[in-house]
Structure formats: C-alpha cells, structure tokens
Write a protein that holds these residues in place. Structure first.
Motif, PDB file in Angstrom:
ATOM      1  N   GLY A 188       0.792  -1.229   0.000  1.00  0.00           N
ATOM      2  CA  GLY A 188       0.000   0.000   0.000  1.00  0.00           C
ATOM      3  C   GLY A 188       0.817   1.268   0.000  1.00  0.00           C
ATOM      4  O   GLY A 188       0.316   2.332   0.382  1.00  0.00           O
ATOM      5  N   GLY A 189       2.071   1.174  -0.409  1.00  0.00           N
ATOM      6  CA  GLY A 189       2.911   2.363  -0.439  1.00  0.00           C
ATOM      7  C   GLY A 189       3.514   2.734   0.904  1.00  0.00           C
ATOM      8  O   GLY A 189       4.211   3.751   1.014  1.00  0.00           O
ATOM      9  N   HIS A 190       3.274   1.921   1.931  1.00  0.00           N
ATOM     10  CA  HIS A 190       3.822   2.194   3.260  1.00  0.00           C
ATOM     11  C   HIS A 190       5.196   1.555   3.398  1.00  0.00           C
ATOM     12  O   HIS A 190       5.442   0.468   2.892  1.00  0.00           O
ATOM     13  CB  HIS A 190       2.895   1.655   4.343  1.00  0.00           C
ATOM     14  N   GLY A 191       6.093   2.221   4.114  1.00  0.00           N
ATOM     15  CA  GLY A 191       7.404   1.659   4.379  1.00  0.00           C
ATOM     16  C   GLY A 191       7.357   0.657   5.520  1.00  0.00           C
ATOM     17  O   GLY A 191       6.326   0.471   6.171  1.00  0.00           O
ATOM     18  N   ARG A 192       8.491   0.017   5.798  1.00  0.00           N
ATOM     19  CA  ARG A 192       8.537  -1.001   6.843  1.00  0.00           C
ATOM     20  C   ARG A 192       8.256  -0.408   8.227  1.00  0.00           C
ATOM     21  O   ARG A 192       7.442  -0.936   8.993  1.00  0.00           O
ATOM     22  CB  ARG A 192       9.901  -1.699   6.846  1.00  0.00           C
ATOM     23  N   LEU A 193       8.942   0.660   8.573  1.00  0.00           N
ATOM     24  CA  LEU A 193       8.721   1.276   9.878  1.00  0.00           C
ATOM     25  C   LEU A 193       7.316   1.841   9.996  1.00  0.00           C
ATOM     26  O   LEU A 193       6.669   1.718  11.045  1.00  0.00           O
ATOM     27  CB  LEU A 193       9.766   2.365  10.134  1.00  0.00           C
ATOM     28  N   GLU A 194       6.840   2.460   8.935  1.00  0.00           N
ATOM     29  CA  GLU A 194       5.472   2.994   8.952  1.00  0.00           C
ATOM     30  C   GLU A 194       4.465   1.871   9.164  1.00  0.00           C
ATOM     31  O   GLU A 194       3.483   2.025   9.903  1.00  0.00           O
ATOM     32  CB  GLU A 194       5.185   3.726   7.641  1.00  0.00           C
ATOM     33  N   SER A 195       4.701   0.737   8.550  1.00  0.00           N
ATOM     34  CA  SER A 195       3.774  -0.395   8.659  1.00  0.00           C
ATOM     35  C   SER A 195       3.682  -0.916  10.086  1.00  0.00           C
ATOM     36  O   SER A 195       2.594  -1.161  10.609  1.00  0.00           O
ATOM     37  CB  SER A 195       4.193  -1.515   7.706  1.00  0.00           C
ATOM     38  N   VAL A 196       4.845  -1.097  10.743  1.00  0.00           N
ATOM     39  CA  VAL A 196       4.788  -1.621  12.106  1.00  0.00           C
ATOM     40  C   VAL A 196       4.236  -0.579  13.080  1.00  0.00           C
ATOM     41  O   VAL A 196       3.648  -0.929  14.105  1.00  0.00           O
ATOM     42  CB  VAL A 196       6.149  -2.165  12.572  1.00  0.00           C
ATOM     43  N   LYS A 197       4.402   0.691  12.752  1.00  0.00           N
ATOM     44  CA  LYS A 197       3.772   1.733  13.575  1.00  0.00           C
ATOM     45  C   LYS A 197       2.251   1.690  13.421  1.00  0.00           C
ATOM     46  O   LYS A 197       1.502   1.825  14.400  1.00  0.00           O
ATOM     47  CB  LYS A 197       4.285   3.122  13.207  1.00  0.00           C
ATOM     48  N   MET A 198       1.774   1.481  12.198  1.00  0.00           N
ATOM     49  CA  MET A 198       0.330   1.363  11.973  1.00  0.00           C
ATOM     50  C   MET A 198      -0.243   0.179  12.752  1.00  0.00           C
ATOM     51  O   MET A 198      -1.335   0.268  13.327  1.00  0.00           O
ATOM     52  CB  MET A 198       0.052   1.208  10.479  1.00  0.00           C
ATOM     53  N   SER A 199       0.515  -0.911  12.793  1.00  0.00           N
ATOM     54  CA  SER A 199       0.075  -2.077  13.553  1.00  0.00           C
ATOM     55  C   SER A 199      -0.025  -1.750  15.044  1.00  0.00           C
ATOM     56  O   SER A 199      -1.015  -2.082  15.704  1.00  0.00           O
ATOM     57  CB  SER A 199       1.051  -3.240  13.352  1.00  0.00           C
ATOM     58  N   ARG A 200       1.005  -1.107  15.562  1.00  0.00           N
ATOM     59  CA  ARG A 200       0.999  -0.779  16.996  1.00  0.00           C
ATOM     60  C   ARG A 200      -0.100   0.218  17.321  1.00  0.00           C
ATOM     61  O   ARG A 200      -0.785   0.107  18.359  1.00  0.00           O
ATOM     62  CB  ARG A 200       2.366  -0.215  17.418  1.00  0.00           C
ATOM     63  N   ASP A 201      -0.296   1.194  16.455  1.00  0.00           N
ATOM     64  CA  ASP A 201      -1.353   2.183  16.672  1.00  0.00           C
ATOM     65  C   ASP A 201      -2.729   1.526  16.677  1.00  0.00           C
ATOM     66  O   ASP A 201      -3.599   1.888  17.476  1.00  0.00           O
ATOM     67  CB  ASP A 201      -1.295   3.275  15.604  1.00  0.00           C
ATOM     68  N   TYR A 202      -2.934   0.561  15.787  1.00  0.00           N
ATOM     69  CA  TYR A 202      -4.224  -0.144  15.757  1.00  0.00           C
ATOM     70  C   TYR A 202      -4.447  -0.903  17.066  1.00  0.00           C
ATOM     71  O   TYR A 202      -5.552  -0.849  17.633  1.00  0.00           O
ATOM     72  CB  TYR A 202      -4.278  -1.118  14.585  1.00  0.00           C
ATOM     73  N   LEU A 203      -3.436  -1.598  17.549  1.00  0.00           N
ATOM     74  CA  LEU A 203      -3.602  -2.349  18.787  1.00  0.00           C
ATOM     75  C   LEU A 203      -3.919  -1.418  19.963  1.00  0.00           C
ATOM     76  O   LEU A 203      -4.676  -1.797  20.867  1.00  0.00           O
ATOM     77  CB  LEU A 203      -2.355  -3.177  19.066  1.00  0.00           C
ATOM     78  N   LYS A 204      -3.371  -0.227  19.929  1.00  0.00           N
ATOM     79  CA  LYS A 204      -3.687   0.755  20.976  1.00  0.00           C
ATOM     80  C   LYS A 204      -5.167   1.117  20.978  1.00  0.00           C
ATOM     81  O   LYS A 204      -5.748   1.357  22.030  1.00  0.00           O
ATOM     82  CB  LYS A 204      -2.835   2.015  20.799  1.00  0.00           C
TER      83      LYS A 204
END
Length: 274
Positions: A254-270
C-alpha cells in the motif's frame, strides 16, 4: 481489561535494522513496543545486541533461528540467545523435503526433539512457527501441524501460531490458539489481503517459487488493516495463557514503508486497549 505485552519481529524492519540497529530499536520503542523477536544479529555481536536492547528498554523475547543452524550446533545457538536474554528459540520455517508428510521429516522431527530438549535443559523453550503448508492432511486425516505437536511433548516443543497463515489455510486462528492453551507462549499477529487464486505466496517471504503465480492478489498488511478479526485472536491469546503477542509483517504494501507499517500495527492495537 487484561492485555499482554506487545513485541515486534525485527524481520519486519530488517533493512533499517541492518543499517542502524540502535536507531531502529529506538524508533520501535517510541512506537510503544515492549520487546522484540530477533531474526539474526545484523552483523552485531551478541554483546552489542544485548547492550543496545537494554539501553533502549526493549525486552529480547525470542529469536527465529534456522533449523539448519540448530542442527549444526544447538549449544552455540542456545549460548548466544540466552546471553542476550531471550527465553524462546523458534523454528521459523521448514524447507521442502523436510516438512511433515515428507520422508525426511522423520529425521527432522528427531532433530527438533533433540534441540527442544537442549533448550529445556538450558531453561529456554523451543517453539515452532507455522506457515500454511502444515495444514495438509496426512493419511489419518490429521493436519500435519497437529501431528507435529502430537509427536512431541511441551518440554520438547511449544507453539508460536502465525495467525495469518492459519487464516490463509482456511482455519480459525482464535480456535487454533485456544486449541494449544498452555503450550502457546507467543502468538504472531499478522494481517493480509487475499483475493482470487494465488499461486506462490512465499516469494513475499523471500523464497523463490517455480509454480504459477495465479491471477489473484496476496499481500501482507499492517495489523488491523486487512482481513483478520483481531479481537477474537487477542481474547484467545489471553485464554491460552500466552505471555506475548508479536507483530510481524514480512513485506510492506500500500505504499507504506517497513517502519510505517509496524507503527500502523501498533497504533491499531492501541485502539483496542493493547
């Protein structure tokens, strides 16, 4: 609401870790991760990795180690990762020819048992991380993954269910986590999108395949941004007495980088209170 600590598989940000391990760990900590699951040491010594993780404040939960490395020298593998502080060593993948149902699996199973017993003797635990190929049915109708756990004891091998591949295989991830309650210290949280008929999905985890790719679409997604329903999986992780959940995304999309992707994952879990 009870929750578990959240770690991230460093393989998800391997390019950044290779270039700047400490800086990458600092970014993961700032995102809200409590620990990491290692996949190699990225050209660093065990002493440096231990020092960096201690300084940054990330717990070294576990390590994915190729079974071939364990077969060659399990004592060295244990010494390295016990020094760093990991409690778990994980078989990440079995190559074709060595999987449940293959003739060579008899020896592979013996080696897994030997390595698992060595881990237990060192006060560590050997885990197995599944993909979807373990969901072939054997002659007696048993899934190969279940056969693996049926032929080992919890002192020899425990489970690290990868919820993405369980779902891809057409099974219920939450049900599978609960099935091995008490034998599931770590649950892998991984999301994906799949549409149509897909041939090879393993090219996305760095493995070449000769088979037809198919005309469908398969891609890994940040947790909460794909086809998984994570609330039941998280509830099952609690019920199964897991110690950690680990976010993993083999490749960004989806055009997201690796660090951005894992941040999106962590933000969702929050947003779920985790």
């Amino acid at each position: 609401m009870k929750t578990l600590p959240v770690a991230v598989q460093v393989y998800s940000v391997r390019d950044q870790a290779e270039k700047d391990f400490k800086g990458t760990m600092e970014q993961l900590k700032a995102m809200g991760y409590d620990g990491v699951e290692l996949a190699g040491l990225y050209s660093y010594s065990k002493e440096a990795v231990k020092s960096i993780l201690n300084e940054v404040g990330l717990e070294p939960v576990s390590a994915h180690v190729p079974l071939q490395d364990m077969q060659a020298d399990i004592d060295s593998v244990i010494e390295t990762y016990k020094y760093i502080g990991c409690k778990y060593i994980v078989v990440p993948y079995l190559m074709e020819g060595n999987r449940p149902g293959d003739e060579a699996f008899k020896q592979t199973l013996k080696d897994i048992i030997r390595c698992g017993e060595a881990c237990t003797a060192a006060e560590m635990t050997l885990l197995y991380h599944n993909h979807d190929f373990e969901f072939i049915k054997l002659e007696d109708g048993t899934f190969a993954l279940d056969d693996l756990y049926n032929k080992t004891t919890p002192d020899q091998l425990q489970a690290e269910p990868d919820t993405c591949w369980i779902k891809v295989a057409g099974q219920d991830p939450a049900a599978y986590v609960r099935k091995y309650a008490g034998r599931v210290p770590i649950v892998h949280l991984k999301d994906f999108f799949k549409e149509g008929q897909v041939g090879s999905m393993y090219e996305l985890i760095g493995l070449e395949a000769e088979e037809d790719k198919g005309s469908g679409v398969f891609e890994f997604r940040p947790v909460g941004h794909g086809m998984q329903d994570f609330k039941p999986i998280l509830e099952a992780s609690i019920d199964a007495h897991a110690k950690w959940v680990v976010v993993e995304q083999d490749e960004p999309s989806g055009g997201h980088g690796r660090l951005e992707s894992v941040k999106m994952s962590r933000d969702y879990l929050k947003t779920l209170g985790w």
